[in-house]
Scaffold this motif. Sequence first.
Motif, PDB file in Angstrom:
ATOM      1  N   TYR A   8     -21.047 114.021   8.456  1.00  0.00           N
ATOM      2  CA  TYR A   8     -20.493 115.178   9.151  1.00  0.00           C
ATOM      3  C   TYR A   8     -21.522 115.731  10.149  1.00  0.00           C
ATOM      4  N   TYR A  50     -16.740 117.569  11.964  1.00  0.00           N
ATOM      5  CA  TYR A  50     -16.521 118.709  11.082  1.00  0.00           C
ATOM      6  C   TYR A  50     -17.804 118.969  10.291  1.00  0.00           C
ATOM      7  N   GLU A  88     -15.053 123.702  11.978  1.00  0.00           N
ATOM      8  CA  GLU A  88     -14.123 123.488  10.865  1.00  0.00           C
ATOM      9  C   GLU A  88     -14.844 122.628   9.840  1.00  0.00           C
ATOM     10  N   THR A  89     -14.784 123.036   8.577  1.00  0.00           N
ATOM     11  CA  THR A  89     -15.567 122.357   7.547  1.00  0.00           C
ATOM     12  C   THR A  89     -14.657 121.846   6.442  1.00  0.00           C
ATOM     13  N   HIS A  90     -14.858 120.586   6.067  1.00  0.00           N
ATOM     14  CA  HIS A  90     -14.068 119.923   5.036  1.00  0.00           C
ATOM     15  C   HIS A  90     -14.912 119.842   3.772  1.00  0.00           C
ATOM     16  N   TYR A  95     -10.611 109.470   5.677  1.00  0.00           N
ATOM     17  CA  TYR A  95     -10.407 109.602   7.121  1.00  0.00           C
ATOM     18  C   TYR A  95      -9.990 108.261   7.693  1.00  0.00           C
ATOM     19  N   LEU A 154      -8.539 113.345   9.365  1.00  0.00           N
ATOM     20  CA  LEU A 154      -8.396 113.478   7.916  1.00  0.00           C
ATOM     21  C   LEU A 154      -7.025 112.952   7.518  1.00  0.00           C
ATOM     22  N   TYR A 207     -10.635 120.853   0.569  1.00  0.00           N
ATOM     23  CA  TYR A 207     -10.374 122.108   1.274  1.00  0.00           C
ATOM     24  C   TYR A 207     -10.743 121.953   2.745  1.00  0.00           C
ATOM     25  N   ILE A 208     -10.054 122.707   3.572  1.00  0.00           N
ATOM     26  CA  ILE A 208     -10.428 122.846   4.976  1.00  0.00           C
ATOM     27  C   ILE A 208     -10.727 124.320   5.200  1.00  0.00           C
ATOM     28  N   ARG A 256     -11.576 127.016   8.149  1.00  0.00           N
ATOM     29  CA  ARG A 256     -11.553 127.231   9.594  1.00  0.00           C
ATOM     30  C   ARG A 256     -11.931 128.667   9.913  1.00  0.00           C
ATOM     31  N   GLU A 264      -9.383 129.454   4.314  1.00  0.00           N
ATOM     32  CA  GLU A 264      -9.472 128.227   3.529  1.00  0.00           C
ATOM     33  C   GLU A 264      -8.098 127.675   3.214  1.00  0.00           C
ATOM     34  N   ARG A 272      -2.215 114.352   4.905  1.00  0.00           N
ATOM     35  CA  ARG A 272      -2.433 115.628   5.595  1.00  0.00           C
ATOM     36  C   ARG A 272      -1.182 116.051   6.357  1.00  0.00           C
TER      37      ARG A 272
END
Length: 194
Positions: A80, A104, A131-133, A143, A148, A161-162, A164, A172, A181
């Motif tokens: 990432y 991400y 944005e963090t996964h 992926y 994703l 979780y995502i 943003r 979340e 997804r």
Amino acid sequence: MAEAGYMAGFDLINLNLFPKPTFPNVQEVLLDQDVIWVHGGSVVNRLAVWRAHGLPNILHRAWQQGVVLAGICAGAICGYTGGPTDSFGPPLRDITNALGFLPYGGGVHYDSEANRRPLVHQLVAEGELPETHCTDDGAGLVYVGTELHEAVCERPGAKGYIVRRDGDAAVEETLRPGCSRHDRPHSTQPLSAN
């Protein structure tokens, strides 16, 4: 890990770079693999050693040629842009100079280390991370390219979780394992960055 792979019928090699590379031609070895699995440890130390040996370019080339890149803990965060790490010791700190193959941020141990979730939310809300996964222990994210595709799990209740940014807060979204997804039910939850 190696023993489980052998028992499942896979041919495995183990590449060490410290104190010196296991193989004289690391690029040749990595480009010849179907899957490259990176274990946990220190994100910061791993990235430093990888960069010293030219691995970021080799790993990117392997990925572009269809080699599956996978990892757990620090081995996952490396792919990432960055994320929370304990590489410097307590308290958790963020790094933002990981390989960036995926655009991400990455968060691991989301359900087992109490300080990780609030730090992810803070870093996303402040714009330090995109944005963090994130994943609970026992969950993974799949992926296709940089998209994703789905969350998967090896233990009941583990989720992805995502997180943003929404204004000055973090929102979340919970990913239900096993759902694409594009067709999964989801929930969103605004959380304070404080």
